[in-house]
Design an enzyme around this catalytic site. Sequence first.
Site, short mmCIF file in Angstrom:
data_model
loop_
_atom_site.label_atom_id
_atom_site.label_comp_id
_atom_site.label_asym_id
_atom_site.label_seq_id
_atom_site.Cartn_x
_atom_site.Cartn_y
_atom_site.Cartn_z
N HIS A 50 0.65 -1.11 -0.03
CA HIS A 50 -0.18 0.09 -0.05
C HIS A 50 0.73 1.36 0.19
O HIS A 50 1.03 2.01 1.02
CB HIS A 50 -0.88 -0.02 1.01
CG HIS A 50 -1.93 0.84 1.08
ND1 HIS A 50 -1.94 2.27 1.66
CD2 HIS A 50 -3.12 0.59 0.71
CE1 HIS A 50 -3.15 3.14 1.20
NE2 HIS A 50 -3.78 1.80 0.97
N ILE A 56 1.83 4.47 1.64
CA ILE A 56 1.03 5.41 2.54
C ILE A 56 0.34 4.57 3.59
O ILE A 56 -0.29 3.64 2.91
CB ILE A 56 0.01 6.04 1.38
CG1 ILE A 56 0.63 6.92 0.42
CG2 ILE A 56 -0.88 6.91 2.14
CD1 ILE A 56 -0.13 7.56 -0.76
N GLY A 59 -5.84 4.60 5.72
CA GLY A 59 -6.62 5.33 6.47
C GLY A 59 -7.20 4.55 7.64
O GLY A 59 -7.44 4.95 8.77
N VAL A 60 -7.59 3.50 7.27
CA VAL A 60 -8.38 2.66 8.19
C VAL A 60 -7.62 2.14 9.38
O VAL A 60 -7.94 2.04 10.50
CB VAL A 60 -8.93 1.30 7.48
CG1 VAL A 60 -7.84 0.50 7.06
CG2 VAL A 60 -10.05 0.61 8.46
N GLU A 64 -7.97 3.08 13.35
CA GLU A 64 -7.89 2.09 14.24
C GLU A 64 -6.83 2.51 15.44
O GLU A 64 -7.03 2.24 16.53
CB GLU A 64 -7.31 0.94 13.68
CG GLU A 64 -6.85 -0.38 14.66
CD GLU A 64 -7.98 -0.79 15.52
OE1 GLU A 64 -7.71 -1.24 16.80
OE2 GLU A 64 -9.14 -0.60 15.10
#
Length: 150
Positions: A50, A56, A59-60, A64
């Site tokens: 990723h 990067i 976002g998840v 978290e």
Amino acid sequence: MGTMNVEKIRNYLPHRYPFLLVDRVLEYEVGKSLTAIKNVTVNEPWVNGHFPHQPIMPGVLIIEALAQATGLLGFRTMGEEPQNDTLYLLVAVDKARFKQAVVPGDQLVMKVELVKRKGIMWVFNAEARVDGKLAVSAELMCAAKKETVA
């Protein structure tokens, strides 16, 4: 006001590698707020995929990490270390905004503030910054409940 190192954090969160996403608590005020850090490294499991040539942080995973910070504030506010039968769950994410990419080498400074608590439900304002710039903000709803054994 207090701080927590990673060993103390592990007493409050059940997460372990590769899913423990809080490295240190810089300060907290019971019932109010908590500031923590996550050092983002090139050794993170997500880096290879990723994205392979321009990693990067997903976002998840930032959400978290913020949820884990709310768990630390929640348990400190309840005045107890969690027991094996206590579940602290992220149940809603609202108003999430992703303002800038988080990459290996960044230090994510996360601040969570308790907005309200009603029964087992907790609502927090959360933000993550890199070098003082807002990277992510969201409103998080969590629930702390005793697990029932069937």
